[in-house]
Design an enzyme around this catalytic site. Structure first.
Site, PDB file in Angstrom:
ATOM      1  N   SER A   1      24.835  76.710  70.200  1.00  0.00           N
ATOM      2  CA  SER A   1      25.029  77.864  69.312  1.00  0.00           C
ATOM      3  C   SER A   1      26.370  78.506  69.610  1.00  0.00           C
ATOM      4  O   SER A   1      26.607  78.988  70.729  1.00  0.00           O
ATOM      5  CB  SER A   1      23.906  78.884  69.518  1.00  0.00           C
ATOM      6  OG  SER A   1      24.318  80.157  69.058  1.00  0.00           O
TER       7      SER A   1
ATOM      8  N   ASP B   1      25.021  74.884  58.837  1.00  0.00           N
ATOM      9  CA  ASP B   1      24.927  75.782  57.672  1.00  0.00           C
ATOM     10  C   ASP B   1      24.957  75.028  56.348  1.00  0.00           C
ATOM     11  O   ASP B   1      24.661  75.597  55.295  1.00  0.00           O
ATOM     12  CB  ASP B   1      26.051  76.822  57.702  1.00  0.00           C
ATOM     13  CG  ASP B   1      25.948  77.731  58.914  1.00  0.00           C
ATOM     14  OD1 ASP B   1      24.832  77.856  59.459  1.00  0.00           O
ATOM     15  OD2 ASP B   1      26.976  78.296  59.319  1.00  0.00           O
TER      16      ASP B   1
HETATM   17  O1  SPQ Z   1      26.185  85.179  60.881  1.00  0.00           O
HETATM   18  P1  SPQ Z   1      24.936  84.455  60.513  1.00  0.00           P
HETATM   19  O2  SPQ Z   1      24.045  85.330  59.724  1.00  0.00           O
HETATM   20  O3  SPQ Z   1      24.227  83.869  61.703  1.00  0.00           O
HETATM   21  O4  SPQ Z   1      25.387  83.247  59.554  1.00  0.00           O
HETATM   22  C1  SPQ Z   1      25.159  81.821  59.513  1.00  0.00           C
HETATM   23  C2  SPQ Z   1      25.328  81.409  58.007  1.00  0.00           C
HETATM   24  O5  SPQ Z   1      24.618  80.561  57.486  1.00  0.00           O
HETATM   25  O6  SPQ Z   1      26.264  81.951  57.412  1.00  0.00           O
HETATM   26  C3  SPQ Z   1      23.794  81.391  60.054  1.00  0.00           C
HETATM   27  F1  SPQ Z   1      22.803  81.747  59.380  1.00  0.00           F
HETATM   28  O7  SPQ Z   1      26.192  81.101  60.193  1.00  0.00           O
HETATM   29  C4  SPQ Z   1      26.333  81.023  61.628  1.00  0.00           C
HETATM   30  C5  SPQ Z   1      26.104  79.594  62.081  1.00  0.00           C
HETATM   31  O8  SPQ Z   1      24.842  79.105  61.704  1.00  0.00           O
HETATM   32  C6  SPQ Z   1      27.730  81.450  61.966  1.00  0.00           C
HETATM   33  C7  SPQ Z   1      28.158  81.045  63.331  1.00  0.00           C
HETATM   34  C8  SPQ Z   1      29.374  81.649  63.928  1.00  0.00           C
HETATM   35  O9  SPQ Z   1      30.226  82.165  63.185  1.00  0.00           O
HETATM   36  O10 SPQ Z   1      29.495  81.585  65.163  1.00  0.00           O
HETATM   37  C9  SPQ Z   1      27.486  80.085  64.059  1.00  0.00           C
HETATM   38  C10 SPQ Z   1      26.259  79.445  63.582  1.00  0.00           C
HETATM   39  O11 SPQ Z   1      25.139  80.056  64.211  1.00  0.00           O
HETATM   40  P2  SPQ Z   1      24.600  79.606  65.658  1.00  0.00           P
HETATM   41  O12 SPQ Z   1      23.329  80.385  65.848  1.00  0.00           O
HETATM   42  O13 SPQ Z   1      24.374  78.141  65.571  1.00  0.00           O
HETATM   43  O14 SPQ Z   1      25.611  79.970  66.658  1.00  0.00           O
END
Ligand code: SPQ
Length: 425
Positions: free
Chosen positions: A164, A312
């Site tokens: 993540s 995403d």
């Molecule tokens: O910001 P948010 O709501 O978590 O947005 C999402 C999206 O689909 O736009 C996830 F729902 O993107 C995240 C992505 O899934 C954005 C992100 C980042 O900018 O660091 C990382 C990803 O999440 P994660 O939990 O895998 O780190």
């Protein structure tokens, strides 16, 4: 909102700036010294939430609708917010900003909308607590609202159980203020925009395999940032151009950072007609113009280390798979359950309603492609990626499809429907 089947899609399009990079430009610009100018900033609700939170912490940020100018306060210059910090629908704001807040000499309270208040925050509370942070979930359910009493942190090495970028970035940003080095190892490499931007601002962040390490107390200096088009937004047009009849779409200036480009590999695996021009591979955030044409597609298996590179895009990849011959298997993607909606359940329910042959699994879905889709009422669950994915599906389905709460695209792509319609002319 109602969507109808389209005859063909043709033309060129430029998608809005990358959401992940836009958030980070606000955060690093705010804690750098001097002026940061951001070109191509995403004017979507999530990034505006980040902007407003840092304004509340005393950062002077101007936005004329084109260029964002941040008068950075320096690493130790943020001020106690007078009020609660509202992150809206943005998981990125919540998790990255919490890393910074944990190290300040003030306390803060972070709230968000219903979706944010259901998303897991234990994943950042655990490593931040290891760094001696004082961060708690107000309702005791490991979700927002979060109460953060800033204090001096200590550097740690954190073995993250999930790939993540939000967890990694949260810990690295906290590490800027900690005693000693801070590093994060993840099971697979997630998007690396924080690492790249930290170095561009004069910080020191190294990467070895799946481990990223920051040195504390860097001198961060304001920069000019040019945000590339968001590949996650481009994804809808990539898929639309591949599945709509007699179509050809070019998407200009798309960010193709190798930690984000999994959808391109999937399109190639499926036999899609995709080409690249104007490739600019020299910058930290490479870009290209991408052209797709209507293609005969075949199913494939999507699993393992590619998942964080396309997490995403999975909702719209599921739409793509409905138009491919044979089976597409998506696994190792349990993270989909904790996004703005449970994206496994929501995709399975809505695609089933449209007549697709799809089965949800614990960590993904199996789609047997080739069954024609028909109209249905789509429950977007106020998740922007679901609404945009089904707008694309609806253009290739018989009848009139209604998408509920379709305006949630404001989160990442306010002009999405206009841009999609322009390609039908
Ligand atoms: O910001 P948010 O709501 O978590 O947005 C999402 C999206 O689909 O736009 C996830 F729902 O993107 C995240 C992505 O899934 C954005 C992100 C980042 O900018 O660091 C990382 C990803 O999440 P994660 O939990 O895998 O780190």
């Amino acid at each position: 909102m109602i969507f109808k089947k389209t005859k063909h899609l043709k033309g060129e399009i430029t998608v809005p700036g990358d959401k992940s990079i836009s958030h980070r430009s606000i955060m690093l610009g705010s804690i750098a010294s001097g002026i940061t100018e951001v070109h191509g900033f995403l004017n979507g609700a999530d990034c505006i939430s980040s902007m407003n939170c840092f304004r509340q912490m005393g950062v002077d940020i101007d936005y004329d609708g084109s260029i964002v100018t941040i008068h950075g306060n320096g690493l130790h210059g943020l001020k106690a917010p007078a009020d609660t910090l509202d992150v809206g629908n943005s998981g990125t704001t919540t998790r990255l900003m919490s890393g910074i807040l944990a190290a300040q000499n003030f306390s803060s309270r972070v709230i968000g909308d219903d979706s944010i208040c259901r998303r897991p925050m234990k994943r950042i509370i655990t490593p931040l607590a290891m760094m001696r942070a004082d961060i708690t979930s107000e309702r005791g359910n490991d979700c927002a609202p979060l109460i953060i009493n800033g204090r001096k942190l200590k550097g740690i090495h954190y073995d993250s159980p999930v790939a993540s970028a939000q967890v990694k970035s949260c810990v690295l940003l906290a590490g800027l203020y900690a005693d000693g080095e801070t590093s994060v190892t993840e099971p697979y490499v997630s998007r690396n925009h924080t690492e790249l931007m930290l170095n561009a601002f004069g910080g020191s962040c190294t990467t070895l395999g799946t481990t990223a390490t920051v040195t504390s107390d860097p001198v961060l200096t304001g920069q000019k940032i040019v945000v590339p088009g968001d590949i996650s937004s481009a994804a809808y047009f990539l898929v639309a151009g591949l599945i709509a009849e007699n179509s050809e779409i070019t998407i200009k200036n798309v960010g193709i950072n190798p930690t984000r480009d999994g959808i391109i590999d999937v399109i190639k695996m499926m036999g899609g007609d995709i080409t690249f021009t104007n490739v600019n591979a020299d910058s930290g955030e490479p870009t290209a113009d991408i052209t797709v044409k209507t293609s005969s597609l075949k199913g494939c298996v999507i699993e393992g280390d590619i998942i964080p590179k396309l997490i995403d895009e999975i909702p719209v990849i599921a739409i793509l798979a409905c138009f491919a011959e044979g089976e597409t298997v998506i696994k190792d993607a349990a993270e989909l359950k904790v996004k703005e909606s449970n994206r496994i359940d929501v995709m399975v329910n809505n695609l089933s309603a449209m007549g697709a042959d799809i089965t949800g699994t614990d960590d993904g879905m199996i789609i047997r492609g080739g069954k024609p889709l028909h109209s249905a009422v789509i429950h977007s669950k106020k998740d922007h990626r679901i609404a945009m994915s089904f707008a694309v599906a609806a253009m290739c389905a018989e009848g009139e499809t209604e998408i509920l709460d379709a305006d949630c695209v404001n989160i990442s792509y306010p002009d999405f429907y206009r841009d999609l319609e322009n390609l039908q002319k």
